[in-house]
Write a protein that holds these residues in place. Structure first.
Motif, PDB file in Angstrom:
ATOM      1  N   GLN A  89      -0.095   5.535 -59.297  1.00 19.58           N
ATOM      2  CA  GLN A  89       1.343   5.295 -59.421  1.00 19.58           C
ATOM      3  C   GLN A  89       2.069   5.669 -58.133  1.00 19.58           C
ATOM      4  O   GLN A  89       2.912   4.926 -57.638  1.00 19.58           O
ATOM      5  CB  GLN A  89       1.911   6.096 -60.603  1.00 19.58           C
ATOM      6  N   ARG A  90       1.718   6.804 -57.554  1.00 20.08           N
ATOM      7  CA  ARG A  90       2.364   7.233 -56.309  1.00 20.08           C
ATOM      8  C   ARG A  90       2.025   6.278 -55.156  1.00 20.08           C
ATOM      9  O   ARG A  90       2.882   5.970 -54.335  1.00 20.08           O
ATOM     10  CB  ARG A  90       1.900   8.656 -55.967  1.00 20.08           C
ATOM     11  N   ARG A  92       1.376   3.057 -55.431  1.00 18.02           N
ATOM     12  CA  ARG A  92       2.161   1.830 -55.640  1.00 18.02           C
ATOM     13  C   ARG A  92       3.618   2.046 -55.221  1.00 18.02           C
ATOM     14  O   ARG A  92       4.241   1.155 -54.663  1.00 18.02           O
ATOM     15  CB  ARG A  92       2.079   1.387 -57.095  1.00 18.02           C
ATOM     16  N   GLU A  93       4.167   3.243 -55.498  1.00 21.73           N
ATOM     17  CA  GLU A  93       5.540   3.542 -55.075  1.00 21.73           C
ATOM     18  C   GLU A  93       5.667   3.511 -53.552  1.00 21.73           C
ATOM     19  O   GLU A  93       6.712   3.167 -53.019  1.00 21.73           O
ATOM     20  CB  GLU A  93       5.962   4.925 -55.590  1.00 21.73           C
ATOM     21  N   ARG A 125       7.001  -0.505 -45.397  1.00 29.16           N
ATOM     22  CA  ARG A 125       7.973   0.540 -45.725  1.00 29.16           C
ATOM     23  C   ARG A 125       8.902   0.730 -44.537  1.00 29.16           C
ATOM     24  O   ARG A 125       8.473   0.718 -43.381  1.00 29.16           O
ATOM     25  CB  ARG A 125       7.212   1.837 -45.996  1.00 29.16           C
TER      26      ARG A 125
END
Length: 128
Positions: A89-90, A92-93, A125
């Motif tokens: 999850q981290r 993907r963030e 990013r």
């Protein structure tokens, strides 16, 4: 009957004082009272220092318990962050995508496996 002392013994006998009455009791009584009083004061001081050490030990035990609880809570937090689903999850963030099949480069320069692009869309990013 008292025997007369002559010569060297007579000279030595004159140096030693003779007592005619009983020994005074006041110095002995003062010595005993002084010894008992100093012993009592020493015991009181020792007891006070032992009590102070006991209070410090209790305080340090309580602090150790609190720090152990905090360490366990922090360890649980670290374990939560290092779980595979939390890592995914981290990632993907952060804009990472799962990789494909692994490819290995052997020492002789040959490639083992078939390289392919990672599935998914790469979103760069923004750098501050």
């Amino acid at each position: 009957m008292k025997r007369a002392v002559r010569g060297r013994a007579a000279r030595l006998a004159r140096l030693v004082p003779t007592r005619s009455g009983p020994a005074p009791r006041m110095p002995f009584v003062l010595l005993v009272v002084l010894l008992l009083g100093s012993g009592l004061i020493t015991l009181l001081l020792l007891n006070s220092s032992l009590n102070q050490g006991s209070f410090r030990l209790s305080k340090l035990k309580k602090e150790t318990t609190e720090l152990t609880d905090r360490q366990q809570a922090l360890q649980e937090e670290v374990d939560g962050y290092s779980a595979p689903d939390a890592l995914e999850q981290r990632a993907r963030e952060l804009g990472l995508v799962p990789g494909g099949s692994p490819v290995f480069l052997l020492p002789d320069g040959t490639v083992r496996g078939s390289p392919s692009a990672a599935p998914g869309q790469y979103v760069p990013r923004a750098t501050p």
